[in-house]
Enzyme design. Structure first.
Site, PDB file in Angstrom:
ATOM      1  N   PRO A 150      -3.555 -28.077  -5.311  1.00 37.35           N
ATOM      2  CG  PRO A 150      -3.569 -30.196  -6.266  1.00 37.35           C
ATOM      3  CD  PRO A 150      -3.289 -28.767  -6.580  1.00 37.35           C
ATOM      4  CB  ALA A 156      -3.411 -32.470   2.701  1.00 39.75           C
ATOM      5  CB  SER A 165      -5.699 -32.283  -1.625  1.00 39.51           C
ATOM      6  OG  SER A 165      -5.098 -33.401  -0.999  1.00 39.51           O
ATOM      7  CE1 TYR A 222      -0.254 -36.886  -1.790  1.00 39.98           C
ATOM      8  CE2 TYR A 222      -2.530 -36.718  -1.037  1.00 39.98           C
ATOM      9  CZ  TYR A 222      -1.259 -36.180  -1.168  1.00 39.98           C
ATOM     10  OH  TYR A 222      -0.998 -34.929  -0.676  1.00 39.98           O
ATOM     11  CB  THR A 231       0.850 -36.784  -5.740  1.00 41.01           C
ATOM     12  OG1 THR A 231       0.103 -35.566  -5.772  1.00 41.01           O
ATOM     13  CG2 THR A 231       2.115 -36.557  -4.921  1.00 41.01           C
ATOM     14  CE  LYS A 249       0.928 -30.857  -6.914  1.00 38.33           C
ATOM     15  NZ  LYS A 249       1.961 -31.123  -5.888  1.00 38.33           N
ATOM     16  CB  SER A 290       5.691 -30.361  -8.300  1.00 38.23           C
ATOM     17  OG  SER A 290       5.459 -30.146  -6.920  1.00 38.23           O
ATOM     18  CG  HIS A 311       4.924 -33.083  -2.118  1.00 34.16           C
ATOM     19  ND1 HIS A 311       3.987 -33.757  -2.863  1.00 34.16           N
ATOM     20  CD2 HIS A 311       4.390 -32.973  -0.882  1.00 34.16           C
ATOM     21  CE1 HIS A 311       2.940 -34.042  -2.114  1.00 34.16           C
ATOM     22  NE2 HIS A 311       3.156 -33.568  -0.895  1.00 34.16           N
ATOM     23  NE  ARG A 350       4.398 -29.870   2.869  1.00 30.70           N
ATOM     24  CZ  ARG A 350       4.142 -29.337   4.072  1.00 30.70           C
ATOM     25  NH1 ARG A 350       4.739 -28.212   4.426  1.00 30.70           N
ATOM     26  NH2 ARG A 350       3.299 -29.903   4.895  1.00 30.70           N
ATOM     27  CG  ASP A 383       4.112 -27.083  -7.537  1.00 31.77           C
ATOM     28  OD1 ASP A 383       5.126 -27.306  -6.843  1.00 31.77           O
ATOM     29  OD2 ASP A 383       3.306 -27.987  -7.825  1.00 31.77           O
ATOM     30  N   GLY A 426       8.203 -22.634  -4.718  1.00 28.08           N
ATOM     31  CA  GLY A 426       8.915 -21.422  -4.338  1.00 28.08           C
ATOM     32  C   GLY A 426       8.298 -20.122  -4.812  1.00 28.08           C
TER      33      GLY A 426
END
Length: 431
Positions: free
Chosen positions: A109, A111, A138, A161, A187, A279, A301, A303, A306, A334, A336
Site C-alpha cells: 500500500p 500513498a 493506503s 496510519y 503503520t 507494518k 519494514s 518504510h 524513507r 518489504d 529494497g
C-alpha cells in the site's frame, strides 16, 4: 503562485481532447522493450515530473538506508541444488493473511498513486487481480475503497496510519470491512515524517504549486503533465473526500499521533477484530510484543528507507525476527526488493510473503496499468526462474529448505573475528 488550471476548469476541456496517447508513444514503446525493473525506473524518470519522480525514488537524509536496502541482497549467495527433477510450471501459490494467493509477492500500500499516473490505484488493483495476488490500499490513497472493491475481488489488506481522530479511524475501518478488505496493516514506523531532502529541494506538494520552477518542469514532461491537466485533481479518498491533497507532509503532521502506543494498538485490534499486522517492525522484541497483544502477523519494514536514516536493511533483520516469533507466525517483509532473486532470498530467510513498492510504482509512472502489469510479469518470471535454478519447486519447499540454500558472502576475519574465525568453519546460513 501563477494560476491553478483545475480551478479554471482546464481539465473539463482537455478531457475531450485525447492527446494522451500521442504523448505516450515513446514510453509505450520503451515499456515493451523493458527487461527488468531498472528499465521501468528509467522510463518512469523520463516520463514523470521531477518533483513526482524524486518523491517516489527518494529515501531519507543521505539515502544511506535506501542504498543499503538494495545492496544487502547482493551480499547473499544462493547455493543451488542440482538434478532436482523439477518440472515447470512451478507452484508459486501460498497464503497471505490466511488468504489464498497465486504469488508470494504483492504491491505494498502506497500513498497518492494518482500523482504518478492518472489511473492511480485502479491500475495497481487491476494488475493484482490479474495475477491473483494480494492488493494493499493506503489510507492516503487517491482512489476510494468502494472503487477498489469493485475492481479487485480477491484478498485485500488496508493500511492505516495512527491518526489522532479515533472516530475517523473507526469510520475508515468500517468502510474497509464493507469493501471486502480482510486484513489490516497498522503503520508503526511513521509517527514522525521522515526528512526527505529531495522533496524539500523540489518544493514537493500534491498537486504542484504552479510556481515558475514547477511549470518549467511540467513543460519538459508533456505526457505526465497532460495526464495531470486533463483529469480531476486528486483527493485523499479514504480519509475525507473534501480534503484536497495539497501537502502530504503538512496533512500527515497535522493528523498523525506520535503518542500512539501499545495500549492504543490493542484498542485498534479490538475495533478491527480480524487478521492484522504492525507494518514497520525492525526489532525481535517488538515482534514478540506485537504477537502478545493480538496481532496475527508481523510486517518487517523500514518504510522504504524513507523514515529513520541508517535503519537496517530489512533482509538483514528478518532472520532474527523469525527466530524470535517462531515458525508458525506469519511474517511479511518489504524493502529494497527489485528482483525475483530478492524475493527468493526473503522467502528463504523467514518471510511468508514479500511486499514490493518502488518496482510497481515505477511501472505505474512509466505506463499506468500496462506498466504495473509489466512489473508483476518481470518479477514473476524472475522468481520462477530463480526457484527452478535453486532447486525448489514450491514456495513451501523454499521456506523449509531456505536457510541451507542462502548464505552470506565470505567476509574478512578482521572485520568479524568471532563469527568468521577459522575454527567456526564459516559457511552456514544467516544467523
Amino acid at each position: 503562485m501563477l494560476f491553478n488550471p483545475h480551478k479554471l476548469g482546464v481539465h473539463k476541456v482537455l478531457q475531450h481532447i485525447p492527446l494522451n496517447a500521442l504523448f505516450d508513444i515513446p514510453y509505450k514503446a520503451a515499456l515493451k522493450k523493458a527487461v527488468n525493473i531498472a528499465d521501468l525506473r528509467t522510463i518512469a524518470k523520463a516520463r514523470s515530473h521531477k518533483m513526482v519522480f524524486d518523491y517516489l525514488d527518494a529515501g531519507a537524509d543521505d539515502e544511506i538506508s535506501l542504498r543499503r536496502g538494495k545492496d544487502a541482497y547482493s551480499e547473499l549467495e544462493m547455493h543451488y541444488k542440482v538434478l532436482s527433477g523439477l518440472k515447470p510450471p512451478l507452484d508459486l501459490s501460498t497464503k497471505i493473511f490466511g488468504m489464498d494467493v497465486d504469488l508470494p509477492f504483492f504491491g505494498c500500500p502506497t500513498a497518492g498513486n494518482r500523482m504518478f499516473h492518472w489511473e492511480g490505484e485502479t491500475a495497481a488493483a487491476k494488475a493484482a487481480e490479474k495475477f491473483g495476488t494480494l492488493y494493499g490500499l493506503s489510507s492516503l490513497a487517491t482512489t476510494g475503497i468502494e472503487e477498489i472493491a469493485s475492481i479487485h475481488t480477491g484478498p485485500k489488506v488496508f493500511q492505516l496510519y495512527v491518526w489522532k481522530d479515533r472516530e475517523l479511524v473507526k469510520e475508515v475501518l468500517a468502510k474497509a470491512k464493507e469493501g471486502g478488505f480482510g486484513a489490516l496493516a497498522l503503520t508503526v514506523d511513521f509517527t514522525w515524517y521522515g526528512n526527505r531532502e529531495r522533496d524539500i529541494r523540489n518544493d514537493f506538494s500534491i498537486p504542484p504549486k504552479y510556481t515558475l520552477q514547477q511549470t518549467i518542469e511540467a513543460i519538459r514532461k508533456p505526457a505526465w503533465t497532460y495526464d495531470f491537466l486533463s483529469h480531476e485533481p486528486y483527493k485523499y479518498e479514504c480519509i475525507n473526500t473534501e480534503v484536497p491533497a495539497d501537502s502530504l507532509a503538512a496533512f500527515v503532521n497535522s493528523q498523525i499521533a506520535p503518542e500512539f502506543d501499545w495500549k492504543d494498538a490493542e484498542w485498534l485490534l479490538g475495533e478491527w477484530n480480524g487478521p492484522a499486522a504492525p507494518k514497520g517492525i525492525c526489532r525481535p522484541e517488538d515482534a514478540k510484543k506485537a504477537i502478545e497483544i493480538g496481532f496475527s502477523s508481523i510486517w518487517v519494514s523500514n518504510h522504504g528507507a524513507r523514515q529513520l536514516e541508517t535503519s537496517p536493511a530489512t533482509i538483514d533483520v528478518l532472520p532474527s525476527i523469525r527466530a524470535a516469533v517462531g515458525p508458525d507466525v506469519e511474517i511479511i517483509m518489504d524493502g529494497g526488493v527489485q528482483r525475483g532473486t530478492d524475493i527468493v532470498k526473503a522467502l528463504a530467510l523467514g518471510a511468508d510473503a514479500v511486499g514490493v513498492g518502488k518496482p510497481y510504482l515505477w511501472g505505474l509512472a512509466a505506463g499506468g496499468e500496462a506498466g504495473v502489469t509489466k512489473a508483476y510479469d518481470i518479477l514473476k518470471v524472475e522468481l520462477d526462474r530463480a526457484m527452478g535454478l535453486l532447486g525448489t519447486g514450491t514456495v513451501e519447499q523454499l521456506k523449509k529448505e531456505g536457510p541451507s540454500l542462502i548464505k552470506r558472502r565470505g567476509a574478512s576475519a578482521r572485520d568479524y573475528p568471532d563469527q568468521y574465525a577459522p575454527s567456526r568453519g564459516y559457511g552456514g546460513g544467516i544467523v
